[in-house]
Design a protein around this motif. Sequence first.
Motif, PDB file in Angstrom:
ATOM      1  N   GLY A   1     -81.665  58.041 134.096  1.00 63.11           N
ATOM      2  CA  GLY A   1     -82.942  58.637 133.731  1.00 63.11           C
ATOM      3  C   GLY A   1     -83.327  58.329 132.304  1.00 63.11           C
ATOM      4  N   MET A   2     -83.629  59.396 131.534  1.00 62.12           N
ATOM      5  CA  MET A   2     -84.133  59.235 130.177  1.00 62.12           C
ATOM      6  C   MET A   2     -83.069  58.779 129.188  1.00 62.12           C
ATOM      7  N   VAL A   3     -81.809  58.681 129.604  1.00 58.19           N
ATOM      8  CA  VAL A   3     -80.755  58.204 128.705  1.00 58.19           C
ATOM      9  C   VAL A   3     -80.121  56.928 129.257  1.00 58.19           C
ATOM     10  N   SER A   4     -80.807  56.235 130.135  1.00 57.84           N
ATOM     11  CA  SER A   4     -80.268  55.049 130.787  1.00 57.84           C
ATOM     12  C   SER A   4     -80.271  53.842 129.871  1.00 57.84           C
ATOM     13  N   ALA A   5     -79.589  52.793 130.313  1.00 57.89           N
ATOM     14  CA  ALA A   5     -79.568  51.544 129.561  1.00 57.89           C
ATOM     15  C   ALA A   5     -80.977  50.986 129.402  1.00 57.89           C
TER      16      ALA A   5
ATOM     17  N   ARG B   1     -82.641  52.719 126.518  1.00 52.42           N
ATOM     18  CA  ARG B   1     -82.133  52.192 125.248  1.00 52.42           C
ATOM     19  C   ARG B   1     -82.724  50.826 124.942  1.00 52.42           C
ATOM     20  N   ALA B   2     -82.878  50.004 125.986  1.00 48.06           N
ATOM     21  CA  ALA B   2     -83.455  48.669 125.795  1.00 48.06           C
ATOM     22  C   ALA B   2     -84.884  48.774 125.279  1.00 48.06           C
ATOM     23  N   ARG B   3     -85.634  49.754 125.758  1.00 42.90           N
ATOM     24  CA  ARG B   3     -86.999  49.948 125.255  1.00 42.90           C
ATOM     25  C   ARG B   3     -86.983  50.330 123.777  1.00 42.90           C
ATOM     26  N   MET B   4     -85.980  51.140 123.374  1.00 50.07           N
ATOM     27  CA  MET B   4     -85.839  51.492 121.962  1.00 50.07           C
ATOM     28  C   MET B   4     -85.592  50.235 121.125  1.00 50.07           C
ATOM     29  N   ILE B   5     -84.752  49.331 121.629  1.00 51.14           N
ATOM     30  CA  ILE B   5     -84.443  48.099 120.897  1.00 51.14           C
ATOM     31  C   ILE B   5     -85.682  47.223 120.786  1.00 51.14           C
ATOM     32  N   ASP B   6     -86.467  47.124 121.856  1.00 55.97           N
ATOM     33  CA  ASP B   6     -87.718  46.361 121.791  1.00 55.97           C
ATOM     34  C   ASP B   6     -88.642  46.937 120.714  1.00 55.97           C
ATOM     35  N   ARG B   7     -88.701  48.258 120.633  1.00 53.77           N
ATOM     36  CA  ARG B   7     -89.549  48.897 119.625  1.00 53.77           C
ATOM     37  C   ARG B   7     -89.022  48.618 118.216  1.00 53.77           C
ATOM     38  N   LEU B   8     -87.700  48.656 118.041  1.00 51.65           N
ATOM     39  CA  LEU B   8     -87.127  48.366 116.723  1.00 51.65           C
ATOM     40  C   LEU B   8     -87.460  46.943 116.285  1.00 51.65           C
ATOM     41  N   ARG B   9     -87.416  46.006 117.211  1.00 50.15           N
ATOM     42  CA  ARG B   9     -87.795  44.627 116.871  1.00 50.15           C
ATOM     43  C   ARG B   9     -89.254  44.573 116.425  1.00 50.15           C
ATOM     44  N   GLU B  10     -90.108  45.270 117.140  1.00 45.97           N
ATOM     45  CA  GLU B  10     -91.528  45.296 116.777  1.00 45.97           C
ATOM     46  C   GLU B  10     -91.731  45.918 115.395  1.00 45.97           C
ATOM     47  N   GLN B  11     -90.841  46.840 115.014  1.00 46.35           N
ATOM     48  CA  GLN B  11     -90.948  47.500 113.707  1.00 46.35           C
ATOM     49  C   GLN B  11     -90.319  46.680 112.591  1.00 46.35           C
ATOM     50  N   GLY B  12     -89.762  45.518 112.922  1.00 46.98           N
ATOM     51  CA  GLY B  12     -89.251  44.620 111.895  1.00 46.98           C
ATOM     52  C   GLY B  12     -87.746  44.560 111.758  1.00 46.98           C
ATOM     53  N   ILE B  13     -87.002  45.259 112.604  1.00 52.77           N
ATOM     54  CA  ILE B  13     -85.536  45.165 112.556  1.00 52.77           C
ATOM     55  C   ILE B  13     -85.127  43.874 113.251  1.00 52.77           C
ATOM     56  N   SER B  14     -84.441  42.984 112.522  1.00 52.18           N
ATOM     57  CA  SER B  14     -84.150  41.657 113.060  1.00 52.18           C
ATOM     58  C   SER B  14     -82.660  41.333 113.146  1.00 52.18           C
ATOM     59  N   ASN B  15     -81.807  42.112 112.490  1.00 54.95           N
ATOM     60  CA  ASN B  15     -80.378  41.805 112.493  1.00 54.95           C
ATOM     61  C   ASN B  15     -79.798  42.036 113.890  1.00 54.95           C
TER      62      ASN B  15
ATOM     63  N   VAL C   1     -77.040  44.784 114.201  1.00 55.53           N
ATOM     64  CA  VAL C   1     -77.587  46.142 114.128  1.00 55.53           C
ATOM     65  C   VAL C   1     -78.237  46.518 115.456  1.00 55.53           C
ATOM     66  N   LEU C   2     -79.022  45.617 116.020  1.00 58.76           N
ATOM     67  CA  LEU C   2     -79.690  45.902 117.289  1.00 58.76           C
ATOM     68  C   LEU C   2     -78.682  46.110 118.414  1.00 58.76           C
ATOM     69  N   ALA C   3     -77.613  45.310 118.423  1.00 66.15           N
ATOM     70  CA  ALA C   3     -76.595  45.449 119.469  1.00 66.15           C
ATOM     71  C   ALA C   3     -75.889  46.793 119.382  1.00 66.15           C
ATOM     72  N   VAL C   4     -75.558  47.206 118.170  1.00 63.78           N
ATOM     73  CA  VAL C   4     -74.875  48.483 117.989  1.00 63.78           C
ATOM     74  C   VAL C   4     -75.805  49.646 118.324  1.00 63.78           C
ATOM     75  N   MET C   5     -77.050  49.556 117.889  1.00 63.00           N
ATOM     76  CA  MET C   5     -78.011  50.612 118.197  1.00 63.00           C
ATOM     77  C   MET C   5     -78.187  50.773 119.711  1.00 63.00           C
ATOM     78  N   GLU C   6     -78.108  49.662 120.439  1.00 62.89           N
ATOM     79  CA  GLU C   6     -78.245  49.735 121.894  1.00 62.89           C
ATOM     80  C   GLU C   6     -77.014  50.341 122.550  1.00 62.89           C
ATOM     81  N   GLN C   7     -75.853  50.100 121.973  1.00 61.72           N
ATOM     82  CA  GLN C   7     -74.597  50.580 122.553  1.00 61.72           C
ATOM     83  C   GLN C   7     -74.320  52.052 122.279  1.00 61.72           C
ATOM     84  N   VAL C   8     -74.631  52.525 121.079  1.00 63.83           N
ATOM     85  CA  VAL C   8     -74.264  53.896 120.702  1.00 63.83           C
ATOM     86  C   VAL C   8     -75.181  54.893 121.426  1.00 63.83           C
ATOM     87  N   PRO C   9     -74.617  55.836 122.168  1.00 66.74           N
ATOM     88  CA  PRO C   9     -75.403  56.778 122.980  1.00 66.74           C
ATOM     89  C   PRO C   9     -76.003  57.906 122.137  1.00 66.74           C
ATOM     90  N   ARG C  10     -77.209  57.689 121.625  1.00 71.33           N
ATOM     91  CA  ARG C  10     -77.835  58.667 120.724  1.00 71.33           C
ATOM     92  C   ARG C  10     -78.008  60.031 121.381  1.00 71.33           C
TER      93      ARG C  10
END
Length: 224
Positions: free
Chosen positions: A14-18, A21-35, A38-47
């Motif tokens: 549901g709302m905590v699915s992979a 998280r992938a949508r969060m990573i897409d948004r981070l890229r749009e916001q300028g996060i490029s490393n 960092v993106l891989a770890v942010m996707e893995q860690v269950p916020r």
Amino acid sequence: MAIRLNSAHLAGSGMVSARTRARMIDRLREQGISNSEVLAVMEQVPRHLFVDEALQHKAYDDTSLPIGHGQTISQPYIVARMTELALGAGARDKVLEIGTGCGYQATILAQLFKTVYSIERIGALAQASRHRLAELGVHNARLRHADGSKGVPEAAPFDVILFAAAAPISPEHLIAQLAPHGRLIVPVGQHSQELVLICQENGNWVESRLEPVRFVPLLGGVAH
């Protein structure tokens, strides 16, 4: 550096699915996060595991959330931004975080640095974070219940010192705890705050003001 998390906690639905998280990573890229690290770890860690169950459906939104005791978990963008800045130090031996909170930023840093020192002034939060990180299998983070504004001089020098609370002025007294190549990353200000980076350029410590931010205030002393 390899992901260290206990994989039993990484699944979600549901709302905590992979996919969420992938949508969060897409948004981070749009916001300028490029490393990519960092993106891989942010996707893995269950916020979602760092907030109350009633708030888990908002865990991957780009917003800060309350964690009790008047404190918050920072929005994903600012966690990613500060982590990117931390990696700019080059060396990844020791990082000091001031303001553990729920332990989310410490967990992110623990995937990228050899050792994370993290200080929390509120005892209940420090205890909860220690338990949470142990459950997740994060064993390279050294959490302390103490006054973070003083740093940890006996463990210095640090490659990075990162503040998860806003100091009224730049904490230049902690530069002494940085390695020569080190970086100090801190929100500065009271009503109006800016993210500040302090690092050496041509042998001098230089302060750069990066962007507006909003953090809870840094307080001294300890509390239960």
